[in-house]
Design a protein around this motif. Structure first.
Motif, PDB file in Angstrom:
ATOM      1  N   MET A 160       0.853  -1.196   0.000  1.00 56.89           N
ATOM      2  CA  MET A 160       0.000   0.000   0.000  1.00 56.89           C
ATOM      3  C   MET A 160       0.885   1.240   0.000  1.00 56.89           C
ATOM      4  SD  MET A 160      -3.074   1.108   2.624  1.00 56.89           S
ATOM      5  CE  MET A 160      -2.057   1.242   4.085  1.00 56.89           C
ATOM      6  N   LYS A 161       0.535   2.195  -0.850  1.00 57.56           N
ATOM      7  CA  LYS A 161       1.233   3.467  -0.904  1.00 57.56           C
ATOM      8  C   LYS A 161       0.392   4.515  -0.175  1.00 57.56           C
ATOM      9  CE  LYS A 161       3.308   6.828  -4.069  1.00 57.56           C
ATOM     10  NZ  LYS A 161       3.595   7.168  -5.487  1.00 57.56           N
ATOM     11  N   ALA A 162       1.002   5.186   0.789  1.00 59.51           N
ATOM     12  CA  ALA A 162       0.264   6.130   1.632  1.00 59.51           C
ATOM     13  C   ALA A 162       0.845   7.535   1.511  1.00 59.51           C
ATOM     14  CB  ALA A 162       0.302   5.690   3.090  1.00 59.51           C
ATOM     15  N   ILE A 163      -0.046   8.502   1.411  1.00 57.29           N
ATOM     16  CA  ILE A 163       0.305   9.920   1.487  1.00 57.29           C
ATOM     17  C   ILE A 163       0.006  10.395   2.910  1.00 57.29           C
ATOM     18  CG2 ILE A 163      -0.297  12.244   0.693  1.00 57.29           C
ATOM     19  CD1 ILE A 163       1.191  10.736  -1.421  1.00 57.29           C
ATOM     20  N   ILE A 164       0.929  11.151   3.493  1.00 51.65           N
ATOM     21  CA  ILE A 164       0.717  11.701   4.838  1.00 51.65           C
ATOM     22  C   ILE A 164       0.864  13.217   4.765  1.00 51.65           C
ATOM     23  CG2 ILE A 164       1.351  11.607   7.260  1.00 51.65           C
ATOM     24  CD1 ILE A 164       2.982   9.106   5.028  1.00 51.65           C
ATOM     25  N   GLY A 165      -0.171  13.926   5.188  1.00 51.20           N
ATOM     26  CA  GLY A 165      -0.090  15.379   5.240  1.00 51.20           C
ATOM     27  C   GLY A 165       0.679  15.812   6.474  1.00 51.20           C
ATOM     28  N   THR A 218       5.683   5.215   1.773  1.00 56.26           N
ATOM     29  CA  THR A 218       5.117   6.400   2.419  1.00 56.26           C
ATOM     30  C   THR A 218       5.696   7.664   1.793  1.00 56.26           C
ATOM     31  OG1 THR A 218       6.821   6.191   4.140  1.00 56.26           O
ATOM     32  CG2 THR A 218       4.624   5.319   4.645  1.00 56.26           C
ATOM     33  N   VAL A 219       4.815   8.651   1.584  1.00 53.13           N
ATOM     34  CA  VAL A 219       5.211   9.934   1.012  1.00 53.13           C
ATOM     35  C   VAL A 219       4.654  11.040   1.904  1.00 53.13           C
ATOM     36  CG1 VAL A 219       5.160  11.441  -1.006  1.00 53.13           C
ATOM     37  CG2 VAL A 219       5.113   8.951  -1.309  1.00 53.13           C
ATOM     38  N   ALA A 273      -4.158  11.842  -5.569  1.00 45.39           N
ATOM     39  CA  ALA A 273      -4.589  11.328  -6.867  1.00 45.39           C
ATOM     40  C   ALA A 273      -3.433  11.325  -7.863  1.00 45.39           C
ATOM     41  CB  ALA A 273      -5.752  12.164  -7.400  1.00 45.39           C
ATOM     42  N   ARG A 274      -2.632  12.398  -7.872  1.00 43.57           N
ATOM     43  CA  ARG A 274      -1.485  12.486  -8.792  1.00 43.57           C
ATOM     44  C   ARG A 274      -0.461  11.383  -8.521  1.00 43.57           C
ATOM     45  NH1 ARG A 274       0.214  17.823 -10.988  1.00 43.57           N
ATOM     46  NH2 ARG A 274       2.306  17.113 -10.502  1.00 43.57           N
ATOM     47  N   GLU A 275      -0.292  11.056  -7.244  1.00 42.77           N
ATOM     48  CA  GLU A 275       0.728  10.079  -6.853  1.00 42.77           C
ATOM     49  C   GLU A 275       0.214   8.646  -6.898  1.00 42.77           C
ATOM     50  OE1 GLU A 275       4.046  10.849  -5.913  1.00 42.77           O
ATOM     51  OE2 GLU A 275       3.420  12.726  -6.873  1.00 42.77           O
ATOM     52  N   SER A 276      -1.039   8.463  -7.325  1.00 42.65           N
ATOM     53  CA  SER A 276      -1.651   7.121  -7.393  1.00 42.65           C
ATOM     54  C   SER A 276      -1.550   6.411  -6.042  1.00 42.65           C
ATOM     55  CB  SER A 276      -0.984   6.279  -8.486  1.00 42.65           C
ATOM     56  OG  SER A 276      -1.122   6.895  -9.737  1.00 42.65           O
ATOM     57  N   ALA A 277      -1.901   7.127  -4.987  1.00 41.87           N
ATOM     58  CA  ALA A 277      -1.818   6.571  -3.637  1.00 41.87           C
ATOM     59  C   ALA A 277      -3.007   5.659  -3.351  1.00 41.87           C
ATOM     60  CB  ALA A 277      -1.775   7.700  -2.609  1.00 41.87           C
ATOM     61  N   ALA A 314     -14.502  -2.559   8.654  1.00 41.67           N
ATOM     62  CA  ALA A 314     -13.696  -3.158   7.588  1.00 41.67           C
ATOM     63  C   ALA A 314     -13.667  -2.145   6.455  1.00 41.67           C
ATOM     64  CB  ALA A 314     -14.292  -4.481   7.135  1.00 41.67           C
ATOM     65  N   VAL A 315     -12.481  -1.633   6.133  1.00 43.78           N
ATOM     66  CA  VAL A 315     -12.335  -0.566   5.142  1.00 43.78           C
ATOM     67  C   VAL A 315     -11.463  -1.065   3.993  1.00 43.78           C
ATOM     68  CG1 VAL A 315     -11.548   1.789   4.718  1.00 43.78           C
ATOM     69  CG2 VAL A 315     -12.540   1.179   6.937  1.00 43.78           C
ATOM     70  N   SER A 316     -11.938  -0.838   2.788  1.00 45.13           N
ATOM     71  CA  SER A 316     -11.183  -1.237   1.593  1.00 45.13           C
ATOM     72  C   SER A 316     -10.502  -0.017   0.990  1.00 45.13           C
ATOM     73  CB  SER A 316     -12.116  -1.861   0.545  1.00 45.13           C
ATOM     74  OG  SER A 316     -12.711  -3.050   1.028  1.00 45.13           O
ATOM     75  N   PRO A 317      -9.179  -0.003   0.923  1.00 42.53           N
ATOM     76  CA  PRO A 317      -8.502   1.097   0.237  1.00 42.53           C
ATOM     77  C   PRO A 317      -8.867   1.096  -1.248  1.00 42.53           C
ATOM     78  CG  PRO A 317      -6.993  -0.128   1.649  1.00 42.53           C
ATOM     79  CD  PRO A 317      -8.246  -0.938   1.541  1.00 42.53           C
ATOM     80  N   PRO A 318      -8.785   2.249  -1.934  1.00 45.20           N
ATOM     81  CA  PRO A 318      -8.253   3.507  -1.403  1.00 45.20           C
ATOM     82  C   PRO A 318      -9.205   4.167  -0.407  1.00 45.20           C
ATOM     83  CG  PRO A 318      -9.087   3.833  -3.622  1.00 45.20           C
ATOM     84  CD  PRO A 318      -9.160   2.359  -3.366  1.00 45.20           C
ATOM     85  N   ALA A 319      -8.633   4.779   0.620  1.00 52.12           N
ATOM     86  CA  ALA A 319      -9.442   5.378   1.670  1.00 52.12           C
ATOM     87  C   ALA A 319      -8.639   6.469   2.367  1.00 52.12           C
ATOM     88  CB  ALA A 319      -9.878   4.319   2.688  1.00 52.12           C
ATOM     89  N   VAL A 320      -9.368   7.317   3.079  1.00 57.65           N
ATOM     90  CA  VAL A 320      -8.753   8.375   3.890  1.00 57.65           C
ATOM     91  C   VAL A 320      -8.894   7.977   5.349  1.00 57.65           C
ATOM     92  CG1 VAL A 320      -8.796  10.817   4.513  1.00 57.65           C
ATOM     93  CG2 VAL A 320      -9.337  10.117   2.166  1.00 57.65           C
TER      94      VAL A 320
END
Length: 283
Positions: free
Chosen positions: A1-6, A46-47, A96-100, A165-171
């Motif tokens: 899984m690729k994750a973006i972190i603010g 992680t990004v 969205a740009r990073e295909s996370a 139970a959560v299916s990515p993509p998700a926030v």
């Protein structure tokens, strides 16, 4: 899984040995440090994404020193603190740009509340789990989950939790009680200090935003109706001062003097004044 972190800067005041408080300085906020810890536990890649100027860049650097794989800065010179909905929109577009596969956001940050996760999820069209306190909780270890599902525990109220139970993509909005951020090793910290930070200009992410609008928030449009007593929104430009005031009151263009003297006892004078105002439709 690729994750973006603010990652966002938060104000921090330092008190010296003499008890004197120095001006605020900015550092990576604790809430986003907790979200960073959650992402490091769950994601393979992680990004860390900062939005703003030098303070945001320093936050990305702190995230790299904590162990994230990449650092990205959406660069612009902010006027003041970012509006929550603008920050959420930029963060969502970067995801969205990073295909996370996931976006991790710290909740209850000093300058923004828990609405950021929901706003970002709405922009992306992703499900949002807020107030997350754990992943893969023991209570659901034996539950049957689909291959792409995550077991998420979230806080409802004091002393109450629920399991999803959560299916990515998700926030994922990470609760500040998720975990204590761990210290990275010296080797990780040194590698993060040397790592390059990728930079994208704000206009390349949100072409319709500026450094001014990022702090203002979404504008609302209200219908403004002119007060007919005061004309139709255009004050008179001709005539003397008294004449223009008289015309703004909607009483024609007749010139008036300084007023009438009512030489009667105070009670009667007051009543006459009230009657005159009512007759002129000013009461």
């Amino acid at each position: 899984m690729k994750a973006i972190i603010g990652v966002r800067p938060a104000p921090h005041r330092v008190v010296d040995d003499d008890g004197v408080a120095e001006p605020y300085r900015w550092h990576l906020g604790l809430e986003d440090r907790v979200a960073l810890e959650a992402a490091l536990q769950q994601a393979e890649t992680t990004v860390a994404v900062g939005i703003g100027g030098d303070a945001a860049r320093d936050c990305v650097r702190s995230a790299l020193e904590a162990g994230v794989d990449e650092g990205l800065l959406v660069s612009f010179d902010p006027i003041e603190e970012l509006a929550a909905e603008k920050y959420a929109t930029v963060l969502a577009r970067v995801a969205a740009r990073e295909s996370a596969d996931a976006l991790f956001v710290g909740e209850s940050a000093p300058l923004m509340g828990p609405e950021v996760a929901g706003l970002a999820g709405e922009t992306l069209g992703w499900p949002t789990a807020s107030h997350v306190t754990a992943f893969d909780a023991d209570e659901v270890a034996d539950a049957e989950l689909e291959a792409d599902e995550l077991a998420v525990q979230r806080k409802l109220a004091t002393g109450r939790q629920e399991l999803l139970a959560v299916s990515p993509p998700a926030v994922f909005g990470i609760d500040s009680g998720f975990a204590n951020p761990r210290r990275s090793s010296l080797q990780t910290a040194m590698a993060g200090r040397r790592a390059a930070i990728r930079t994208i200009a704000l206009e390349d992410v949100v072409p319709d935003e500026t450094r001014f609008s990022m702090s203002v928030g979404n504008a609302t449009v209200e219908h403004v109706r002119a007060n007919e007593r005061w004309g139709h929104g255009q004050p008179p430009r001709e005539g003397g001062v008294e004449e223009r005031i008289y015309r703004m009151l909607g009483r024609g263009s007749e010139e008036r003097g300084s007023g009438d003297v009512i030489d009667v006892p105070p009670d009667e004078a007051a009543q006459r004044a009230v009657d005159a105002l009512r007759e002129a439709d000013l009461l």
